[in-house]
Scaffold this active site. Structure first.
Site: not given
Ligand code: PRP
Length: 185
Positions: A101-102, A105, A154, A167
């Site tokens: 995962e990136d 949060d 951010f 990205r």
């Molecule tokens: C982002 C990120 C995680 C998630 C983290 O995804 O890639 O999957 O938010 O947040 P959390 O721990 O509060 O759930 P996003 O929905 O923005 O999609 P993306 O990966 O396409 O950017």
């Protein structure tokens, strides 16, 4: 929004990311050795981290797959409303699942995915995250390793976006706009 006005401050440079990805891949090679592993990339944000990580792994039994997760609402904070846009295709039963995962949060996105995959009886599920925002966690997630711990700001770049922009940046950057502070979607 005028993206040309974005203020991008590099907080983690490409070289530092490369070095950390090298350390994580070495640890994963030791951890999994010759076990059956399915590395799961969480699209879209993890696409660069995942591709850099898996190409450094030496496990001959490694399989790769992809899921697409989205938090509910494109311009709001992660609320726990997570949707699955694309599922894994390989059979994970009895195998070790490594979710890549990136950013973790609140943890809601990861909890959703871990619960979904756990129902398919893998040997176990572990998570590696490029960025761990541990102080903001609302639910528990099995993050075994993270690239960097960041509490504030951010972040965009190296896969992470704001409204699908930035990205492609090679560094992880802190984004601010002259008039507003974006919220993590
Ligand atoms: C982002 C990120 C995680 C998630 C983290 O995804 O890639 O999957 O938010 O947040 P959390 O721990 O509060 O759930 P996003 O929905 O923005 O999609 P993306 O990966 O396409 O950017």
């Amino acid at each position: 929004m005028d993206f040309t006005k974005a203020i991008l401050k590099p907080v983690i440079r490409q070289k530092e990311i490369e070095a950390r990805v090298g350390e994580i891949s070495a640890s994963l090679d030791s951890l999994y050795a010759r076990m059956p592993v399915v590395a799961v990339c969480v699209l879209k944000g993890a696409f660069l981290f995942f591709s850099d990580l898996v190409r450094r792994l030496h496990n001959p039994f490694l399989e790769v797959d992809f899921v697409r997760l989205s938090s509910y609402g494109k311009d709001t904070r992660s609320s726990g409303h997570v949707t699955l846009g694309k599922d894994v295709e390989v059979d994970i039963r009895g195998k070790h699942v490594l979710i890549v995962e990136d950013i973790v949060d609140t943890g809601h996105s990861m909890k959703f995915l871990v619960d979904l995959l756990a129902a398919r009886n893998p040997a176990d599920i572990k998570v590696v995250a490029l960025v761990d925002k541990q102080e903001r966690r609302e639910v528990e997630v099995p993050v075994i390793m993270s690239g960097f711990s960041v509490d504030q700001g951010f972040l965009v770049g190296y896969g992470m976006d704001y409204a699908e922009h930035f990205r492609h940046l090679p560094d992880i950057c802190d984004l601010s706009m002259p008039e507003q502070t974006p919220e993590r979607a």
